[in-house]
Design a protein around this motif. Structure first.
Motif, PDB file in Angstrom:
ATOM      1  N   ALA A  67       0.824  -1.205   0.000  1.00  0.00           N
ATOM      2  CA  ALA A  67       0.000   0.000   0.000  1.00  0.00           C
ATOM      3  C   ALA A  67       0.859   1.256   0.000  1.00  0.00           C
ATOM      4  O   ALA A  67       0.476   2.281  -0.562  1.00  0.00           O
ATOM      5  N   ALA A  68       2.040   1.171   0.619  1.00  0.00           N
ATOM      6  CA  ALA A  68       2.925   2.333   0.663  1.00  0.00           C
ATOM      7  C   ALA A  68       3.360   2.750  -0.741  1.00  0.00           C
ATOM      8  O   ALA A  68       3.551   3.925  -1.023  1.00  0.00           O
ATOM      9  N   VAL A  69       3.450   1.776  -1.633  1.00  0.00           N
ATOM     10  CA  VAL A  69       3.821   2.046  -3.023  1.00  0.00           C
ATOM     11  C   VAL A  69       2.685   2.798  -3.725  1.00  0.00           C
ATOM     12  O   VAL A  69       2.908   3.602  -4.624  1.00  0.00           O
ATOM     13  N   PHE A  70       1.461   2.525  -3.265  1.00  0.00           N
ATOM     14  CA  PHE A  70       0.285   3.109  -3.912  1.00  0.00           C
ATOM     15  C   PHE A  70      -0.243   4.331  -3.142  1.00  0.00           C
ATOM     16  O   PHE A  70      -1.437   4.584  -3.138  1.00  0.00           O
ATOM     17  N   ALA A  71       0.671   5.040  -2.486  1.00  0.00           N
ATOM     18  CA  ALA A  71       0.238   6.127  -1.597  1.00  0.00           C
ATOM     19  C   ALA A  71      -0.694   7.122  -2.285  1.00  0.00           C
ATOM     20  O   ALA A  71      -1.690   7.553  -1.706  1.00  0.00           O
ATOM     21  N   ALA A  72      -0.385   7.471  -3.523  1.00  0.00           N
ATOM     22  CA  ALA A  72      -1.219   8.457  -4.226  1.00  0.00           C
ATOM     23  C   ALA A  72      -2.621   7.899  -4.458  1.00  0.00           C
ATOM     24  O   ALA A  72      -3.619   8.587  -4.284  1.00  0.00           O
ATOM     25  N   ARG A  73      -2.674   6.629  -4.822  1.00  0.00           N
ATOM     26  CA  ARG A  73      -3.956   5.985  -5.086  1.00  0.00           C
ATOM     27  C   ARG A  73      -4.804   5.879  -3.808  1.00  0.00           C
ATOM     28  O   ARG A  73      -6.031   5.834  -3.859  1.00  0.00           O
ATOM     29  N   ALA A  74      -4.107   5.839  -2.673  1.00  0.00           N
ATOM     30  CA  ALA A  74      -4.806   5.668  -1.399  1.00  0.00           C
ATOM     31  C   ALA A  74      -5.675   6.868  -1.050  1.00  0.00           C
ATOM     32  O   ALA A  74      -6.662   6.729  -0.334  1.00  0.00           O
ATOM     33  N   GLN A  75      -5.318   8.027  -1.557  1.00  0.00           N
ATOM     34  CA  GLN A  75      -6.105   9.217  -1.260  1.00  0.00           C
ATOM     35  C   GLN A  75      -7.557   8.973  -1.675  1.00  0.00           C
ATOM     36  O   GLN A  75      -7.825   8.493  -2.762  1.00  0.00           O
ATOM     37  N   GLU A  76      -8.467   9.297  -0.783  1.00  0.00           N
ATOM     38  CA  GLU A  76      -9.907   9.173  -1.032  1.00  0.00           C
ATOM     39  C   GLU A  76     -10.447   7.755  -0.867  1.00  0.00           C
ATOM     40  O   GLU A  76     -11.650   7.553  -0.868  1.00  0.00           O
ATOM     41  N   MET A  77      -9.574   6.759  -0.785  1.00  0.00           N
ATOM     42  CA  MET A  77     -10.070   5.397  -0.529  1.00  0.00           C
ATOM     43  C   MET A  77      -9.909   5.085   0.947  1.00  0.00           C
ATOM     44  O   MET A  77      -8.937   5.511   1.560  1.00  0.00           O
ATOM     45  N   VAL A  78     -10.837   4.322   1.495  1.00  0.00           N
ATOM     46  CA  VAL A  78     -10.646   3.886   2.884  1.00  0.00           C
ATOM     47  C   VAL A  78      -9.654   2.729   2.888  1.00  0.00           C
ATOM     48  O   VAL A  78      -9.494   2.033   1.888  1.00  0.00           O
ATOM     49  N   ASP A  79      -8.979   2.539   4.013  1.00  0.00           N
ATOM     50  CA  ASP A  79      -8.001   1.454   4.119  1.00  0.00           C
ATOM     51  C   ASP A  79      -8.708   0.115   4.300  1.00  0.00           C
ATOM     52  O   ASP A  79      -9.574  -0.031   5.166  1.00  0.00           O
ATOM     53  N   GLN A  80      -8.329  -0.862   3.485  1.00  0.00           N
ATOM     54  CA  GLN A  80      -9.003  -2.168   3.531  1.00  0.00           C
ATOM     55  C   GLN A  80      -8.737  -2.903   4.843  1.00  0.00           C
ATOM     56  O   GLN A  80      -9.587  -3.645   5.334  1.00  0.00           O
ATOM     57  N   GLY A  81      -7.563  -2.686   5.433  1.00  0.00           N
ATOM     58  CA  GLY A  81      -7.258  -3.310   6.721  1.00  0.00           C
ATOM     59  C   GLY A  81      -8.151  -2.769   7.816  1.00  0.00           C
ATOM     60  O   GLY A  81      -8.668  -3.515   8.656  1.00  0.00           O
ATOM     61  N   ALA A  82      -8.358  -1.450   7.791  1.00  0.00           N
ATOM     62  CA  ALA A  82      -9.251  -0.826   8.771  1.00  0.00           C
ATOM     63  C   ALA A  82     -10.674  -1.356   8.592  1.00  0.00           C
ATOM     64  O   ALA A  82     -11.396  -1.591   9.575  1.00  0.00           O
TER      65      ALA A  82
END
Length: 226
Positions: free
Chosen positions: A195-210
């Motif tokens: 997920a750290a590699v996809f940091a930009a993509r993570a914006q606006e998405m909720v974390d799947q682990g959470a």
């Protein structure tokens, strides 16, 4: 589309406590929620990780009810801790290890207890969060499962201290805390794993682990408040 959690109906006779005898049913409820959301978790995980999160959660939590039934450990807390240890070997995965560590710590914190009431539920969640934090070396805000469990534990603690607190009032508060925690992950930057590699993509998405953490608490709340 956005996933809405339905709060359980507040009417009806309330469950007062969870004894060792009904622990398997509590975790059956969690297993059912994980199974129901398995595909959704996998799809979320495929965008940010390995794509197997739903399967590992389904298998891991799916194994718990039988592990609890098969255990001859008479102490409620120790039984949870022991099945947590066994859960870690059901499916090898990072998230499974974190959940197992949470269970072991939560169980250990309830050693000597005969039942889980409002205070014990808050204690269980606080220890669960601590177990994850220690094992994963993560902090709140790192965009992990901890970001659902820690706010759930804090909300549960506040609810347990209210006059007239009940098992269901604490469970409902925990679920609301988890919901808010998951939402807050949208603006967090991932620090771990792929997920750290996809940091930009993570914006606006909720974390799947959470979300996996939120679903675990939803499963508990569904059982307690049914």
């Amino acid at each position: 589309g956005p996933h809405t959690l339905l709060y359980p109906d507040i009417g009806g006779i309330k469950m007062q406590e969870i004894t060792i005898e009904i622990l398997p049913q509590l975790f059956e409820s969690v297993a059912a929620v994980m199974a129901e959301n398995s595909q959704r978790l996998c799809e979320m995980d495929a965008q940010m990780g390995d794509g197997d999160l739903g399967l590992t959660m389904k298998k891991g939590f799916g194994a718990l009810p039988d592990l609890l039934r098969e255990s001859d450990e008479p102490d409620l807390g120790k039984r949870i801790a022991k099945v947590g240890l066994k859960m870690s070997s059901v499916v090898p995965s990072t998230m499974q290890t974190l959940m197992a560590s949470g269970l072991m710590a939560a169980g250990k914190s309830l050693t000597g207890k005969t039942a889980i009431g409002p205070e014990e539920l808050a204690q269980y969640l606080a220890a669960f969060a601590e177990g994850i934090q220690k094992r994963g070396k993560c902090q709140p805000g790192d965009r992990t499962v901890l970001d659902a469990i820690a706010p759930a534990a804090q909300a549960a603690d506040r609810a347990a201290k209210q006059p007239g607190a009940s098992l269901s009032s604490v469970a409902q508060a925990a679920l609301q805390g988890a919901d808010q925690g998951v939402e807050a992950t949208r603006t967090m930057t991932p620090k771990f794993g792929k997920a750290a590699v996809f940091a930009a993509r993570a914006q606006e998405m909720v974390d799947q682990g959470a979300v996996a953490g939120q679903l675990m608490i939803l499963g508990c709340a569904n059982y307690i408040c049914k």
